[in-house]
Design an enzyme around this catalytic site. Structure first.
Site, PDB file in Angstrom:
ATOM      1  N   CYS A 121       0.744  -1.003   0.087  1.00  0.00           N
ATOM      2  CA  CYS A 121       0.011  -0.006  -0.078  1.00  0.00           C
ATOM      3  C   CYS A 121       0.758   1.331   0.144  1.00  0.00           C
ATOM      4  O   CYS A 121       1.522   1.495  -1.007  1.00  0.00           O
ATOM      5  CB  CYS A 121      -0.901   0.112   1.229  1.00  0.00           C
ATOM      6  SG  CYS A 121      -2.256   1.032   0.945  1.00  0.00           S
ATOM      7  N   HIS A 230      -3.540  -5.255   0.550  1.00  0.00           N
ATOM      8  CA  HIS A 230      -3.393  -5.702   1.968  1.00  0.00           C
ATOM      9  C   HIS A 230      -3.500  -7.325   2.192  1.00  0.00           C
ATOM     10  O   HIS A 230      -4.424  -7.769   2.935  1.00  0.00           O
ATOM     11  CB  HIS A 230      -4.358  -4.979   2.815  1.00  0.00           C
ATOM     12  CG  HIS A 230      -4.051  -3.395   2.993  1.00  0.00           C
ATOM     13  ND1 HIS A 230      -2.845  -3.008   4.040  1.00  0.00           N
ATOM     14  CD2 HIS A 230      -4.670  -2.353   2.428  1.00  0.00           C
ATOM     15  CE1 HIS A 230      -2.925  -1.676   3.713  1.00  0.00           C
ATOM     16  NE2 HIS A 230      -3.836  -1.262   2.783  1.00  0.00           N
ATOM     17  N   GLU A 232      -1.688  -8.667   4.106  1.00  0.00           N
ATOM     18  CA  GLU A 232      -1.815  -8.678   5.737  1.00  0.00           C
ATOM     19  C   GLU A 232      -2.914  -9.077   6.440  1.00  0.00           C
ATOM     20  O   GLU A 232      -3.116  -9.556   7.443  1.00  0.00           O
ATOM     21  CB  GLU A 232      -0.870  -8.172   6.379  1.00  0.00           C
ATOM     22  CG  GLU A 232      -1.486  -6.684   6.726  1.00  0.00           C
ATOM     23  CD  GLU A 232      -1.681  -5.704   5.672  1.00  0.00           C
ATOM     24  OE1 GLU A 232      -2.268  -4.564   5.880  1.00  0.00           O
ATOM     25  OE2 GLU A 232      -1.417  -5.936   4.519  1.00  0.00           O
TER      26      GLU A 232
END
Length: 262
Positions: A121, A230, A232
């Site tokens: 990001c 994202h 994660e």
């Protein structure tokens, strides 16, 4: 280029450096979103280490020497438009000079040593600017035909959170290999994106609206991948898990290569 020697013994656990998302979150000890990255690294078989944003240059340099790879995380801040010679858009968020300085030192160190970098990001955007690329400062106002890519594009009273949308991946790219094909679904939470790709950055992921969602450094000696989404925050997604596993594998390979050169 050949990897530099590390101070850490090859038998010690791999340690991945992750800078705090912002100076303010560091000061407040606000770890909620930072810890998603830590959990993903641990699940991939390595340890994660904070990189503080306001330490002296010598201390930062010493810490980077002791780490095996780096994740540049997302951030509520935006990259300073002065870095890519643009006027600041009215929708551009607050700048965090400490974060930018830290990311810049990490990339400089990484390119010198060959240590892998996974830029996510904000990290992906900073990587692009570091490589002399430019950014779209606000998708909704500058690219109104684009798909919604985050909360800033949602209508009032809409549910907050990451948005999922389809993406295509460049055939033969690492991202496509890890995904297991050239199309898939990613999650988004961003209002800026890459405009002109930086030097040696190959565009490897696109939203169906043409917005750049991923890049890879064209280098035989460096593992550097940038993703706008994202992973994660997708702990149950096989593609996301493979991305972190491949990153940690690159760090482990470099550690072994370095040990063999001693």
């Amino acid at each position: 280029m050949l990897p530099a020697a590390t101070r850490r013994d090859s038998s010690e656990p791999l340690c991945i450096g992750i800078p705090w998302r912002t100076t303010e979150e560091q000061r407040q000890g606000e770890r909620k979103k930072l810890d998603y990255y830590f959990a993903s690294v641990r699940n991939a078989g390595a340890e994660a280490v904070d990189v503080t944003l306001d330490q002296e240059a010598a201390a930062l340099s010493a810490q980077l020497d002791d780490l095996d790879g780096f994740i540049l995380p997302g951030s509520p801040a935006d990259v300073d438009p002065d870095r890519y010679h643009a006027a600041k858009h009215q929708k551009t968020a607050e700048i965090d000079a400490n974060r930018e300085q830290t990311d810049g030192q990490i990339l400089k160190h990484s390119f010198k040593t060959g240590k892998p970098v996974l830029a996510i990001c904000f990290g992906c955007q900073f990587l692009n600017v570091y490589q002399q690329g430019t950014l779209i400062q606000d998708l909704k106002s500058e690219q109104p035909e684009s798909l919604p890519h985050g909360d800033t594009d949602l209508p009032p009273r809409a549910k907050k959170g990451d948005l999922q949308h389809p993406a295509t991946f460049e055939p033969g790219s690492l991202i496509a290999q890890l995904n297991g094909g050239t199309s898939g679904t990613i999650n988004s939470s961003h209002h800026q994106s890459i405009d002109r790709p930086g030097e040696k950055l190959l565009v490897t992921a696109l939203g169906t609206d043409g917005i750049i969602e991923g890049v890879e450094l064209q280098s035989a000696d460096d593992w550097v991948v940038g993703v706008q989404w994202h992973p994660e925050r997708m702990p149950d997604d096989a593609f996301a898990r493979r991305l972190f596993a491949e990153f940690v594998s690159a760090a482990r390979k470099l550690r072994l290569q370095t040990a063999g050169q001693r």
